[in-house]
Design a protein around this motif. Sequence first.
Motif, PDB file in Angstrom:
ATOM      1  N   LYS A 226     -13.564 -27.756  62.697  1.00  0.00           N
ATOM      2  CA  LYS A 226     -14.064 -26.445  63.144  1.00  0.00           C
ATOM      3  C   LYS A 226     -15.510 -26.221  62.727  1.00  0.00           C
ATOM      4  CE  LYS A 226     -10.755 -24.476  60.830  1.00  0.00           C
ATOM      5  NZ  LYS A 226     -10.134 -25.749  60.428  1.00  0.00           N
ATOM      6  N   SER A 227     -15.813 -26.465  61.453  1.00  0.00           N
ATOM      7  CA  SER A 227     -17.177 -26.189  60.971  1.00  0.00           C
ATOM      8  C   SER A 227     -18.178 -27.138  61.620  1.00  0.00           C
ATOM      9  CB  SER A 227     -17.237 -26.302  59.442  1.00  0.00           C
ATOM     10  OG  SER A 227     -16.389 -25.345  58.850  1.00  0.00           O
ATOM     11  N   THR A 228     -17.763 -28.380  61.851  1.00  0.00           N
ATOM     12  CA  THR A 228     -18.643 -29.338  62.516  1.00  0.00           C
ATOM     13  C   THR A 228     -18.970 -28.847  63.926  1.00  0.00           C
ATOM     14  OG1 THR A 228     -17.513 -31.076  61.291  1.00  0.00           O
ATOM     15  CG2 THR A 228     -18.929 -31.784  63.088  1.00  0.00           C
ATOM     16  N   ALA A 238     -22.935 -24.525  58.396  1.00  0.00           N
ATOM     17  CA  ALA A 238     -21.677 -24.292  57.687  1.00  0.00           C
ATOM     18  C   ALA A 238     -21.283 -25.567  56.950  1.00  0.00           C
ATOM     19  CB  ALA A 238     -20.584 -23.894  58.675  1.00  0.00           C
ATOM     20  N   LEU A 239     -20.614 -25.393  55.821  1.00  0.00           N
ATOM     21  CA  LEU A 239     -20.212 -26.538  55.009  1.00  0.00           C
ATOM     22  C   LEU A 239     -19.202 -27.396  55.763  1.00  0.00           C
ATOM     23  CD1 LEU A 239     -19.949 -28.033  52.241  1.00  0.00           C
ATOM     24  CD2 LEU A 239     -18.024 -26.516  51.805  1.00  0.00           C
ATOM     25  N   VAL A 240     -19.536 -28.687  55.876  1.00  0.00           N
ATOM     26  CA  VAL A 240     -18.618 -29.651  56.488  1.00  0.00           C
ATOM     27  C   VAL A 240     -18.211 -30.629  55.410  1.00  0.00           C
ATOM     28  CG1 VAL A 240     -18.494 -31.593  58.073  1.00  0.00           C
ATOM     29  CG2 VAL A 240     -19.609 -29.482  58.796  1.00  0.00           C
ATOM     30  N   ALA A 246     -12.169 -26.622  53.160  1.00  0.00           N
ATOM     31  CA  ALA A 246     -13.586 -26.585  52.789  1.00  0.00           C
ATOM     32  C   ALA A 246     -14.136 -25.185  53.081  1.00  0.00           C
ATOM     33  CB  ALA A 246     -14.368 -27.638  53.572  1.00  0.00           C
ATOM     34  N   THR A 247     -13.696 -24.609  54.182  1.00  0.00           N
ATOM     35  CA  THR A 247     -14.161 -23.271  54.558  1.00  0.00           C
ATOM     36  C   THR A 247     -13.161 -22.231  54.089  1.00  0.00           C
ATOM     37  OG1 THR A 247     -15.121 -24.217  56.563  1.00  0.00           O
ATOM     38  CG2 THR A 247     -14.858 -21.823  56.512  1.00  0.00           C
ATOM     39  N   LEU A 248     -13.614 -21.294  53.282  1.00  0.00           N
ATOM     40  CA  LEU A 248     -12.719 -20.217  52.850  1.00  0.00           C
ATOM     41  C   LEU A 248     -13.250 -18.854  53.222  1.00  0.00           C
ATOM     42  CD1 LEU A 248     -10.957 -20.854  49.471  1.00  0.00           C
ATOM     43  CD2 LEU A 248     -10.122 -20.989  51.794  1.00  0.00           C
ATOM     44  N   THR A 266     -17.271 -17.534  65.701  1.00  0.00           N
ATOM     45  CA  THR A 266     -16.772 -17.388  64.325  1.00  0.00           C
ATOM     46  C   THR A 266     -16.085 -18.662  63.874  1.00  0.00           C
ATOM     47  OG1 THR A 266     -16.285 -15.074  64.823  1.00  0.00           O
ATOM     48  CG2 THR A 266     -15.376 -15.945  62.793  1.00  0.00           C
ATOM     49  N   ASP A 267     -16.511 -19.170  62.715  1.00  0.00           N
ATOM     50  CA  ASP A 267     -15.835 -20.294  62.062  1.00  0.00           C
ATOM     51  C   ASP A 267     -14.794 -19.686  61.125  1.00  0.00           C
ATOM     52  OD1 ASP A 267     -15.215 -22.799  61.092  1.00  0.00           O
ATOM     53  OD2 ASP A 267     -16.918 -22.886  59.705  1.00  0.00           O
ATOM     54  N   THR A 268     -13.594 -20.223  61.107  1.00  0.00           N
ATOM     55  CA  THR A 268     -12.527 -19.565  60.334  1.00  0.00           C
ATOM     56  C   THR A 268     -11.894 -20.507  59.324  1.00  0.00           C
ATOM     57  OG1 THR A 268     -10.775 -20.175  61.874  1.00  0.00           O
ATOM     58  CG2 THR A 268     -11.974 -18.137  62.355  1.00  0.00           C
TER      59      THR A 268
HETATM   60 MG   LIG Z   1     -14.487 -25.605  57.824  1.00  0.00          MG
END
Ligand SMILES: [Mg+2]
Length: 396
Positions: A226-228, A238-240, A246-248, A266-268
């Motif tokens: 998702k973040s990628t 965003a952190l990958v 990884a994403t909080l 939106t990244d979730t």
């Molecule tokens: Mg993520």
Amino acid sequence: MGGRGLRRLVIEDYLGQRARIYGGERAILIEVTPAGADAKERLAELSALAETAGVLPVATATQRRDRPDPATYIGRGKVLEILALAQQVNADTLIFGVELTPAQARNLEEFTGLKIIDRSQLILDIFALHAGTKEAALAVELAQLRYLLPRLRGWGQALSDPGGIVGTMGPGETRLEQSRRAIRRRIQALERELKEAERAREVRRARRRRFGPPEIALVGYTNSGKSTLFNALTHGDALVADQLFATLDTKVRRFFLPDNRSALLTDTVGFIRDLPPQLIPAFHATLEAVREAALIVVVLDAASPAVFEHLRTVRRVLFEDLFGPEKQRPPIIYTLNKLDLLRTSEDWARVEGLLLEAQPGLVISAKTGENLPELSQLIAELLPERSPLPASVRYH
Ligand SMILES: [Mg+2]
Ligand SMILES: Nc1nc2c(ncn2[C@@H]2O[C@H](COP(=O)(O)OP(=O)(O)OP(=O)(O)O)[C@@H](O)[C@H]2O)c(=O)[nH]1
């Protein structure tokens, strides 16, 4: 990661050092599966979770059983077998891929002398490690305290000096009662604070909904990409990471469609099977963003043999928890990500199977950018025109 400074060490304040992961543990991973479940896939996920938490998995063990042993979850014979294995591979920790009752955890610890961690505890520890904002840290602390409360009983000896959140003891109150009372009070305070944050978010969102561009939510199992994809579509940062959760925190950014409209992407937070229920508050921001979205893009890791289970988990959240049968849901696009990793005929058979179930579906690589223009095109086609009405009437 940036989260360590915010992390409050709640669990071990009460249960002692043995109750959490610090990194560097040598662990045996144990999966107990009912008939029909795939032990290998579950072990692979447990191993990814353990490594994300900084543990070194040194051996694995599995047992097939439909009903857990009330005292030790796995059978006695299996406990002895694992104990021998632990000596052989020099392990200091057992990680169970199931949720243990407080009594089972205690019995196993007393019997083996090893650190015992269950799946919920492991996920809680990862959340604590990755919480990068104040709100995420509060949600994690709340989850830890809720997990902790029923476990205080019977671990009484660990209640020596619980981290300074305990006030003065009332007359005739035992240390255990006093700790429980302090924890309940802290839980209430955290709930209040999180509600407050939620309200502030709601105000911001209401304003965006009225005046801003439509919102698109990226949704999927943890580590699906998702973040990628978020970064690829928005040129974001965003952190990958090849880690679970990884994403909080949700992240929002503007994104331009080929027809020159703009949208907010939106990244979730990723989903996972059998999420510990205590962690659900940590997902509120994610779930709200998804509920309010004008379009949902589901990201699936098409290179993972477990992707069908991932799809089931995602659909359960979307169709059962978020949008009941009566509620109209926004259009959904399924992206089958990690195209660049697909090689064998088995991989392609999996993709074909997925495309039968997940429509409209598009095979993409968020990493190499392959098929991303096609994805943007599809998003532009399916994204409703501006949506100035409140969410409740928006999709009619
Ligand atoms: Mg993520
Ligand atoms: N080969 C390949 N790797 C990918 C692709 N997309 C993502 N990845 C890798 O998959 C891993 C997870 O990617 P993320 O973007 O962090 O996944 P996420 O869904 O945001 O994960 P969480 O935030 O942990 O839920 C990273 O190692 C990425 O580099 C892709 O298209 N191809």
